[in-house]
Design a protein around this motif. Sequence first.
Motif, PDB file in Angstrom:
ATOM      1  N   SER A  86      -8.764 -22.718 -10.616  1.00  0.00           N
ATOM      2  CA  SER A  86      -8.266 -23.575 -10.802  1.00  0.00           C
ATOM      3  C   SER A  86      -7.071 -23.974 -11.671  1.00  0.00           C
ATOM      4  CB  SER A  86      -9.548 -22.492 -12.886  1.00  0.00           C
ATOM      5  OG  SER A  86      -9.396 -24.013 -13.302  1.00  0.00           O
ATOM      6  N   GLU A  87      -5.892 -22.366 -12.081  1.00  0.00           N
ATOM      7  CA  GLU A  87      -5.112 -23.268 -12.558  1.00  0.00           C
ATOM      8  C   GLU A  87      -4.230 -23.997 -11.185  1.00  0.00           C
ATOM      9  OE1 GLU A  87      -3.199 -19.685 -14.206  1.00  0.00           O
ATOM     10  OE2 GLU A  87      -5.211 -18.592 -14.579  1.00  0.00           O
ATOM     11  N   GLU A  88      -4.187 -23.597 -10.134  1.00  0.00           N
ATOM     12  CA  GLU A  88      -3.629 -24.038  -9.023  1.00  0.00           C
ATOM     13  C   GLU A  88      -4.442 -25.818  -9.030  1.00  0.00           C
ATOM     14  OE1 GLU A  88      -1.831 -20.641  -6.597  1.00  0.00           O
ATOM     15  OE2 GLU A  88      -3.412 -21.728  -5.477  1.00  0.00           O
ATOM     16  N   ARG A  89      -5.347 -25.831  -8.397  1.00  0.00           N
ATOM     17  CA  ARG A  89      -5.771 -26.410  -8.417  1.00  0.00           C
ATOM     18  C   ARG A  89      -6.081 -28.168  -9.594  1.00  0.00           C
ATOM     19  NH1 ARG A  89      -3.982 -28.332  -3.882  1.00  0.00           N
ATOM     20  NH2 ARG A  89      -6.177 -30.134  -3.464  1.00  0.00           N
ATOM     21  N   GLN A  90      -6.496 -27.839 -10.130  1.00  0.00           N
ATOM     22  CA  GLN A  90      -6.239 -28.617 -11.743  1.00  0.00           C
ATOM     23  C   GLN A  90      -4.985 -29.039 -11.986  1.00  0.00           C
ATOM     24  OE1 GLN A  90      -8.758 -26.793 -15.031  1.00  0.00           O
ATOM     25  NE2 GLN A  90      -8.666 -28.730 -16.027  1.00  0.00           N
ATOM     26  N   VAL A  91      -3.506 -28.649 -11.810  1.00  0.00           N
ATOM     27  CA  VAL A  91      -2.565 -29.155 -11.452  1.00  0.00           C
ATOM     28  C   VAL A  91      -2.047 -30.119 -10.306  1.00  0.00           C
ATOM     29  CG1 VAL A  91       0.116 -28.568 -11.756  1.00  0.00           C
ATOM     30  CG2 VAL A  91      -1.372 -27.376 -13.434  1.00  0.00           C
ATOM     31  N   ALA A  92      -2.995 -29.869  -9.362  1.00  0.00           N
ATOM     32  CA  ALA A  92      -2.600 -30.227  -8.733  1.00  0.00           C
ATOM     33  C   ALA A  92      -3.244 -31.812  -8.815  1.00  0.00           C
ATOM     34  CB  ALA A  92      -3.630 -30.446  -6.932  1.00  0.00           C
ATOM     35  N   ALA A  93      -4.226 -31.795  -9.502  1.00  0.00           N
ATOM     36  CA  ALA A  93      -5.090 -33.070  -9.493  1.00  0.00           C
ATOM     37  C   ALA A  93      -4.812 -34.213 -10.701  1.00  0.00           C
ATOM     38  CB  ALA A  93      -6.865 -32.393  -9.754  1.00  0.00           C
ATOM     39  N   LYS A  94      -4.279 -33.223 -11.805  1.00  0.00           N
ATOM     40  CA  LYS A  94      -3.919 -33.937 -13.085  1.00  0.00           C
ATOM     41  C   LYS A  94      -2.326 -34.863 -12.765  1.00  0.00           C
ATOM     42  CE  LYS A  94      -2.298 -35.182 -17.005  1.00  0.00           C
ATOM     43  NZ  LYS A  94      -1.038 -35.666 -16.833  1.00  0.00           N
ATOM     44  N   ASN A  95      -1.781 -34.818 -11.133  1.00  0.00           N
ATOM     45  CA  ASN A  95      -0.899 -34.673 -11.088  1.00  0.00           C
ATOM     46  C   ASN A  95      -0.816 -36.014 -10.026  1.00  0.00           C
ATOM     47  OD1 ASN A  95       1.431 -33.814 -12.029  1.00  0.00           O
ATOM     48  ND2 ASN A  95       1.260 -31.759 -10.412  1.00  0.00           N
ATOM     49  N   LEU A  96      -2.061 -35.686  -8.986  1.00  0.00           N
ATOM     50  CA  LEU A  96      -2.717 -37.075  -8.806  1.00  0.00           C
ATOM     51  C   LEU A  96      -3.435 -38.302  -9.610  1.00  0.00           C
ATOM     52  CD1 LEU A  96      -4.538 -38.844  -6.511  1.00  0.00           C
ATOM     53  CD2 LEU A  96      -6.173 -36.956  -6.171  1.00  0.00           C
ATOM     54  N   ILE A  97      -3.905 -37.674 -10.198  1.00  0.00           N
ATOM     55  CA  ILE A  97      -4.109 -39.301 -11.170  1.00  0.00           C
ATOM     56  C   ILE A  97      -2.899 -39.214 -12.235  1.00  0.00           C
ATOM     57  CG2 ILE A  97      -5.769 -39.389 -13.813  1.00  0.00           C
ATOM     58  CD1 ILE A  97      -6.994 -38.800 -11.392  1.00  0.00           C
ATOM     59  N   ASP A  98      -1.836 -38.739 -12.119  1.00  0.00           N
ATOM     60  CA  ASP A  98      -0.384 -39.593 -13.029  1.00  0.00           C
ATOM     61  C   ASP A  98      -0.629 -40.624 -12.124  1.00  0.00           C
ATOM     62  OD1 ASP A  98      -1.141 -38.579 -15.240  1.00  0.00           O
ATOM     63  OD2 ASP A  98      -0.175 -36.361 -14.600  1.00  0.00           O
ATOM     64  N   PHE A  99      -0.482 -40.014 -10.999  1.00  0.00           N
ATOM     65  CA  PHE A  99       0.027 -40.814  -9.657  1.00  0.00           C
ATOM     66  C   PHE A  99      -0.382 -42.140  -9.132  1.00  0.00           C
ATOM     67  CE2 PHE A  99       0.398 -41.991  -4.939  1.00  0.00           C
ATOM     68  CZ  PHE A  99       2.000 -42.626  -4.860  1.00  0.00           C
ATOM     69  N   ASP A 100      -1.890 -41.756  -9.485  1.00  0.00           N
ATOM     70  CA  ASP A 100      -2.531 -42.876  -9.035  1.00  0.00           C
ATOM     71  C   ASP A 100      -2.780 -43.734  -9.937  1.00  0.00           C
ATOM     72  OD1 ASP A 100      -4.924 -44.062  -6.917  1.00  0.00           O
ATOM     73  OD2 ASP A 100      -5.802 -43.746  -8.757  1.00  0.00           O
ATOM     74  N   HIS A 101      -2.849 -43.553 -11.174  1.00  0.00           N
ATOM     75  CA  HIS A 101      -2.440 -44.805 -12.418  1.00  0.00           C
ATOM     76  C   HIS A 101      -1.617 -45.817 -12.034  1.00  0.00           C
ATOM     77  CE1 HIS A 101      -2.221 -45.620 -16.353  1.00  0.00           C
ATOM     78  NE2 HIS A 101      -3.415 -45.747 -16.278  1.00  0.00           N
ATOM     79  N   GLU A 102       0.258 -45.251 -11.453  1.00  0.00           N
ATOM     80  CA  GLU A 102       0.872 -45.807 -11.317  1.00  0.00           C
ATOM     81  C   GLU A 102       1.325 -46.601 -10.534  1.00  0.00           C
ATOM     82  OE1 GLU A 102       6.128 -45.282 -12.139  1.00  0.00           O
ATOM     83  OE2 GLU A 102       4.838 -43.379 -11.747  1.00  0.00           O
ATOM     84  N   TRP A 103       0.470 -46.379  -9.319  1.00  0.00           N
ATOM     85  CA  TRP A 103       0.416 -47.243  -7.974  1.00  0.00           C
ATOM     86  C   TRP A 103      -0.653 -48.264  -8.429  1.00  0.00           C
ATOM     87  CZ3 TRP A 103       2.247 -48.829  -4.195  1.00  0.00           C
ATOM     88  CH2 TRP A 103       1.669 -49.185  -2.956  1.00  0.00           C
ATOM     89  N   SER A 104      -1.837 -47.737  -8.820  1.00  0.00           N
ATOM     90  CA  SER A 104      -3.512 -48.465  -9.286  1.00  0.00           C
ATOM     91  C   SER A 104      -2.791 -49.494 -10.032  1.00  0.00           C
ATOM     92  CB  SER A 104      -4.563 -47.935  -9.871  1.00  0.00           C
ATOM     93  OG  SER A 104      -4.279 -47.469 -10.440  1.00  0.00           O
ATOM     94  N   THR A 105      -1.606 -49.540 -11.155  1.00  0.00           N
ATOM     95  CA  THR A 105      -1.158 -50.315 -11.768  1.00  0.00           C
ATOM     96  C   THR A 105      -0.459 -51.370 -11.677  1.00  0.00           C
ATOM     97  OG1 THR A 105      -1.330 -48.651 -14.069  1.00  0.00           O
ATOM     98  CG2 THR A 105       0.445 -50.812 -14.372  1.00  0.00           C
TER      99      THR A 105
END
Length: 637
Positions: free
Chosen positions: A400-419
Amino acid sequence: MQFHHHGYVSTDPRVRPAAGVGLDRPADLPDEIDVLIVGSGPAGIAAAAQLAEFPNVVTRIVERRDGRLVLGQADGIQARSVETFQAFGFAEEIIHEAYQITETSFWNPDPAQPENIIRTGVTPDDPAGISEFPHLIVNQARVIDYFAQFARQAPARGEVDYGWDFVGLEVGEGEYPVSVTLRKVSGHTGAGLNAERTDDANDGETRVVRAKYVIGADGARSSVRRSIGGSLQGSASMHAWGVMDVLAVTDFPDIRKKCIIHSESGSILHIPREGNHLCRIYVDLGEVDENDHGKVRETSLEQIIAQANAIMHPYSLDVRDVAWHSVYEVAHRLTDRFDDETTSPDGKCRVFLMGDACHTHSAKAGQGMNVSMQDGWNLAWKLGYVLSGLSPESLLKTYSEERQVAAKNLIDFDHEWSTLMAKKPEEFGSPKEVEEFYVRTAEFPAGFMTQYEHPMTTGGADHQHLAAGFPLGKRFKSVMTTRVADAVDVHLGHHHRADGRFRVYAFADASGEQLEKWASWMLSDEASPVRRFTPAGADIDSVLDVKAVFQQEHHGVDISKVSKLFLPASGPLGLTDYEKIYAAHPGEETDIFDLRSVSRDGAVVIVRPDQYVSAVLPLDAPELVAEFFAGILTPQV
């Protein structure tokens, strides 16, 4: 590929001998299961494939469809995923059938005639040489097929149990504390956006199975997530897109290249598909009113095609056939939990979530399937170790600790890209803005920015300088070497297969004297991790695959003088494994020591089963290797 070590093989060597629970795997679901996986999408099937390498772990994967996925919506395969396919043994096959993205074209309004688009730039897909593996496009269904085949051919003989729908679960006590209610169903097809219940669908009887652990890989509407009180939290962008897989005739010159198109009529992300004829086109349908209540999803296929033609003007798209299409609104959501630790009666993690059950985002960055497979691999090897008695149960908390950070980074990146993708041409500060962002951030979508920091799985940075090019917590970036025994040039990391073992790379000092001392300690000292953590009766390299990398070119290494640690006996016949000794492959100016800044005094690089660097240690302190493994493995003797 290694085989014959259990005796002569004349059939397909990828089908390994069955072992453990694979020797007599029941066709029906057993009442008691070590790991029950719900959902056979990319996350679930990757987890099942890895767990099939642990022959004493009972793993079952249930799927409500009647059979294999025929059409999946995901198709982008980033380089890190192809690297993963290499570990699972099917990279070459899938590369052969996939479309390879080598460059991306950028199209913008013509300043002289803004109603028309013109090509304004072309960039290589991997301008910085991030990976030796390509960026691919291939249908999700084929990816699942390959993982499923790997599981069927692995020692535990993994199979998907089709026609079972998840109803609910309760976590109690005992050896199998999770009671899972399943319903026998028929008439379900598709996955994700394609999921359908046909008119002749039937619901049959329910039954309860008990499991030690449950994995919810059942998509964005995850029933497993709801059963542990979890939710997806985030927001929608109120911007809609149509997506279609089409066979078309066109005068657009870059139809067989990945294209990012911005025009006065909207935007398109165009992606050629495998087979040389099929294309996927994401078509901008514009802003959605907050009171739309999903009405935009009624946009017809004809309207999507018309909008695509308006965006591509002066070029035209004559669509002859449509394999699949859909309309969606971009949303970015992340689950509030990746496991049930906060609701479990004893505070232990028994139920885990992965894939779309944890994170949802736009499809245009090509991340969903790729990140989901890493979720599956991360958790599966840890479950395999805990259930095989190789590691303490506390290892599971690191997921959980490893993959939750990876998922949060993904969401942040994708928000910038889709915008960026949804912007109008006049909103950009420069026509090159999207192109520059694409190049600048290439390492993230390729899958190589993940960096784990949990102290149980990643050692301290005191000795990072000894191998600065193998950053702690990041994936082991392979380099070409020469295998000494047969003089074959191979990428060192390509021998790291998904067999559940840790890799320990011992980079030799110039004379090799310190390496010999290190190897002698590893073989003979009672504190050695090879002696402490190898199960009785198992091959010496069954848990820790230890390899030597010499500074000399291969003719300068006398294999007869190399420690037996690097020439271990393998299999029931005790045959010598000659694939543990490597030499630097001389480039024009550099070798692996130079390319990865490995100390010429030697270094030890420990890589965990899913290919991430766990520790960098000095060659003259073998006790530090033992200290690291004492924190993650359970003594076997």
